[in-house]
Write an enzyme that holds these catalytic residues in place. Structure first.
Site, PDB file in Angstrom:
ATOM      1  N   ASP A 135       0.819  -1.222   0.000  1.00 58.06           N
ATOM      2  CA  ASP A 135       0.000   0.000   0.000  1.00 58.06           C
ATOM      3  C   ASP A 135       0.851   1.270   0.000  1.00 58.06           C
ATOM      4  OD1 ASP A 135      -2.106  -1.706   0.219  1.00 58.06           O
ATOM      5  OD2 ASP A 135      -2.411  -1.399   2.370  1.00 58.06           O
TER       6      ASP A 135
HETATM    7  P1  NAP Z   1       0.953  -3.976   3.152  1.00 61.17           P
HETATM    8  O1  NAP Z   1       0.290  -3.044   2.232  1.00 61.17           O
HETATM    9  O2  NAP Z   1       0.141  -4.632   4.194  1.00 61.17           O
HETATM   10  O3  NAP Z   1       1.650  -5.091   2.230  1.00 61.17           O
HETATM   11  C1  NAP Z   1       2.494  -6.038   2.770  1.00 61.17           C
HETATM   12  C2  NAP Z   1       2.901  -6.995   1.669  1.00 61.17           C
HETATM   13  O4  NAP Z   1       3.877  -7.856   2.202  1.00 61.17           O
HETATM   14  C3  NAP Z   1       1.760  -7.864   1.188  1.00 61.17           C
HETATM   15  O5  NAP Z   1       1.254  -7.435  -0.053  1.00 61.17           O
HETATM   16  C4  NAP Z   1       2.388  -9.277   1.103  1.00 61.17           C
HETATM   17  O6  NAP Z   1       2.298  -9.768  -0.228  1.00 61.17           O
HETATM   18  C5  NAP Z   1       3.843  -9.062   1.474  1.00 61.17           C
HETATM   19  N1  NAP Z   1       4.365 -10.115   2.353  1.00 61.17           N
HETATM   20  C6  NAP Z   1       3.767 -10.697   3.411  1.00 61.17           C
HETATM   21  N2  NAP Z   1       4.554 -11.627   3.942  1.00 61.17           N
HETATM   22  C7  NAP Z   1       5.691 -11.633   3.203  1.00 61.17           C
HETATM   23  C8  NAP Z   1       6.893 -12.404   3.250  1.00 61.17           C
HETATM   24  N3  NAP Z   1       7.097 -13.361   4.169  1.00 61.17           N
HETATM   25  N4  NAP Z   1       7.844 -12.157   2.327  1.00 61.17           N
HETATM   26  C9  NAP Z   1       7.650 -11.210   1.370  1.00 61.17           C
HETATM   27  N5  NAP Z   1       6.537 -10.463   1.277  1.00 61.17           N
HETATM   28  C10 NAP Z   1       5.571 -10.680   2.186  1.00 61.17           C
HETATM   29  O7  NAP Z   1       2.199  -3.305   3.893  1.00 61.17           O
HETATM   30  P2  NAP Z   1       2.755  -1.821   3.848  1.00 61.17           P
HETATM   31  O8  NAP Z   1       3.076  -1.420   2.452  1.00 61.17           O
HETATM   32  O9  NAP Z   1       3.838  -1.802   4.883  1.00 61.17           O
HETATM   33  O10 NAP Z   1       1.532  -0.928   4.268  1.00 61.17           O
HETATM   34  C11 NAP Z   1       1.055  -0.870   5.608  1.00 61.17           C
HETATM   35  C12 NAP Z   1      -0.452  -0.800   5.630  1.00 61.17           C
HETATM   36  O11 NAP Z   1      -0.885  -0.866   6.983  1.00 61.17           O
HETATM   37  C13 NAP Z   1      -1.003   0.492   5.056  1.00 61.17           C
HETATM   38  O12 NAP Z   1      -2.203   0.231   4.386  1.00 61.17           O
HETATM   39  C14 NAP Z   1      -1.279   1.309   6.294  1.00 61.17           C
HETATM   40  O13 NAP Z   1      -2.268   2.309   6.122  1.00 61.17           O
HETATM   41  C15 NAP Z   1      -1.754   0.233   7.240  1.00 61.17           C
HETATM   42  N6  NAP Z   1      -1.673   0.705   8.626  1.00 61.17           N
HETATM   43  C16 NAP Z   1      -0.460   0.879   9.220  1.00 61.17           C
HETATM   44  C17 NAP Z   1      -0.396   1.436  10.475  1.00 61.17           C
HETATM   45  C18 NAP Z   1       0.921   1.717  11.148  1.00 61.17           C
HETATM   46  O14 NAP Z   1       0.900   2.349  12.206  1.00 61.17           O
HETATM   47  N7  NAP Z   1       2.024   1.292  10.596  1.00 61.17           N
HETATM   48  C19 NAP Z   1      -1.558   1.785  11.152  1.00 61.17           C
HETATM   49  C20 NAP Z   1      -2.784   1.572  10.517  1.00 61.17           C
HETATM   50  C21 NAP Z   1      -2.817   1.022   9.255  1.00 61.17           C
HETATM   51  P3  NAP Z   1       2.326 -11.341  -0.516  1.00 61.17           P
HETATM   52  O15 NAP Z   1       1.221 -11.927   0.277  1.00 61.17           O
HETATM   53  O16 NAP Z   1       2.136 -11.433  -1.978  1.00 61.17           O
HETATM   54  O17 NAP Z   1       3.664 -11.835  -0.086  1.00 61.17           O
END
Ligand code: NAP
Length: 463
Positions: A390
């Site tokens: 994301d």
């Molecule tokens: P993300 O959008 O959740 O994507 C994570 C990706 O990691 C997934 O598409 C997955 O794809 C891949 N993945 C999972 N396990 C893996 C592994 N073992 N090896 C390689 N790839 C792996 O993560 P992000 O880009 O860090 O975004 C964070 C999200 O969390 C945002 O939408 C944000 O708004 C939300 N959020 C964060 C917080 C905060 O405080 N950090 C708070 C509220 C919401 P595959 O399954 O294809 O591997």
């Protein structure tokens, strides 16, 4: 006098602790200092304890108190040692719920000792503590289950807001009756049950994706409940600690919402995660997926002048922080300039990536914030996206129909070449497609991040 002085010291330590938590370099020290403040406050309150009629505390009650303290210490320490980094939000939810529950219990017990002389300030503070504490308890428990993957989709139904409003009005009427002099424990029991129900009903319609924000908000509720208890029982340390938790929780909630470009009301009432993701998927689906093998990726990285690594949730899941550090070191040995681009909400909790990379001793000066790296992205040869989705999704600024439209992202697509490491074409937290993966300059290196990074390290070393 000694107690007040001890409370003052404890409060100074709480404030100092929070201040030090602001940087990864000093965060551990901050945690210890705030913990020390808590120990001092706990010890200071013990000599003040007495029975409901002012009599001294009996031996078995002392025993009970120490068993309680011991139990809390063991559960807290064991939980903190055993919890996986990726499950930290769940643990915070449980600990926060326990805090809210304790605040509500204190208020209910104080209510049982109300007399006709009790001041209005006392009664109102106590009712606030009971209400907010109970909402925080049940809300945190639901948040915990949602983070564990149970009923993580928003649960919505018609007349939902009406029911919540109705329950709130009933609880307000009960509060008025109690503040007006009706000291029945039945009323207090009903009041607490309604508050618990409100906590459940408030969190159920919110998607699992927004739970970190909800937990932060409930954390501020717990702080307020504790501060209200402090007002009721004239405990300065509780007022200060509660206010600190309340205000920092509120600020953190706002900071997270800001980083996602969504108002708090959108998080609480829009049932994010139940949106029709196909709309943005359709807009995004142009181009084709081009996969790359580890040897070609290693070659691209080794030949680059500048590499920016974008870590995401998948890096934390794979626990590949040490491997990514090794890769950065190997590339640096070859004269490649390597830095890490940190998105404020990458991962599942604030500062998740900073903590993860700090664990692997990645130097702080290699971590660059999103606002700083974006203007430089066009001059980056290779952007290596590891388990992030994301936070690098260009739909956030290109596709108005996307649920993440408006969220600031790391503009990985502007780099010469983008290599995305993930296991599949699986979606991220927001549950939407990512057009970046189909761009001409993007190559997908499929596999578990840890295994792929290990392979890259070996290949770069040998190359
Ligand atoms: P993300 O959008 O959740 O994507 C994570 C990706 O990691 C997934 O598409 C997955 O794809 C891949 N993945 C999972 N396990 C893996 C592994 N073992 N090896 C390689 N790839 C792996 O993560 P992000 O880009 O860090 O975004 C964070 C999200 O969390 C945002 O939408 C944000 O708004 C939300 N959020 C964060 C917080 C905060 O405080 N950090 C708070 C509220 C919401 P595959 O399954 O294809 O591997």
């Amino acid at each position: 006098m000694i107690t007040s002085f001890a409370f003052l010291i404890a409060s100074v330590l709480f404030i100092l602790g929070i201040k030090l938590l602001a940087s990864p370099k000093t965060a551990r020290r901050g945690n210890l200092i705030a913990g020390l403040g808590m120990v001092i406050a706990l010890l200071a309150v013990l000599p003040q304890l007495h029975g409901s009629h002012g009599e001294s505390v009996s031996l078995w009650k002392w025993l009970l108190i120490f068993v309680g303290i011991l139990l809390g210490l063991v559960v807290g320490a064991a939980g903190a040692y055993k919890v996986k980094m990726t499950a930290m939000p769940q643990m915070v939810a449980l600990f926060n719920g326990a805090g809210g529950g304790a605040a509500a219990l204190v208020a209910a017990i104080e209510f049982a000792h109300l007399t006709s002389d009790s001041s209005l300030k006392f009664v109102v503070s106590m009712l606030c503590a009971a209400m907010i504490g109970a909402v925080s308890l049940s809300g945190s428990i639901i948040a915990f289950f949602k983070l564990e993957g149970h009923f993580d989709k928003p649960v919505t139904y018609s007349a939902q807001q009406l029911l919540n409003g109705l329950l709130f009005v009933v609880s307000l009427l009960l509060a008025l009756a109690m503040a007006g002099g009706s000291h029945s424990m039945m009323l207090m029991g009903l009041f607490l049950v309604i508050a618990l129900a409100l906590g459940v009903l408030m969190v159920m319609p919110i998607g699992g994706a927004d739970m970190p924000v909800v937990i932060s908000l409930l954390n501020s509720f717990t702080g307020l409940a504790v501060a209200a208890d402090g007002f009721a029982i004239d405990n300065v340390a509780m007022i200060i600690a509660g206010t600190l938790v309340g205000s920092s929780g509120t600020l953190l909630t706002l900071a997270m919402c800001h980083a996602m470009n969504r108002p708090v009301t959108n998080v609480l009432f829009s049932a994010f995660g139940k949106v029709d993701a196909t709309a943005s998927a359709a807009a995004a689906a142009t181009g084709s997926v081009k996969s790359v093998q580890a040897d070609e990726a290693a070659l691209l990285l080794g030949m680059a002048g500048r590499v920016v690594i974008v870590p995401g949730y998948g890096l934390a899941v794979a626990q590949a922080q040490h491997q990514v550090r090794q890769l950065a070191d190997e590339l640096a040995k070859k004269g490649v300039e390597v830095s890490f681009a940190i998105h404020p909400v990458a991962g599942r909790m604030p500062g998740h990536m900073n903590v993860l990379l700090a664990e692997a001793d990645v130097p702080y000066d290699q971590l660059i914030e999103m606002e700083t790296i974006n203007p430089e992205m066009e001059r980056v040869d290779v952007c290596l996206v590891i388990g992030a989705n994301d936070v690098v999704n260009p739909a956030a600024h290109e596709d108005k129909s996307s649920p993440i439209y408006g969220m600031p992202i790391i503009e990985a697509e502007k780099a010469g070449t983008v290599i995305v490491m993930k296991r599949s074409m699986g979606k991220g937290f927001a549950g939407i497609e990512n057009a970046l993966f189909l761009r001409d300059n993007c190559r997908m290196l499929f596999g578990d991040a840890k295994a792929s990074l290990q392979e890259l390290v070996t290949l770069v070393k040998a190359g």
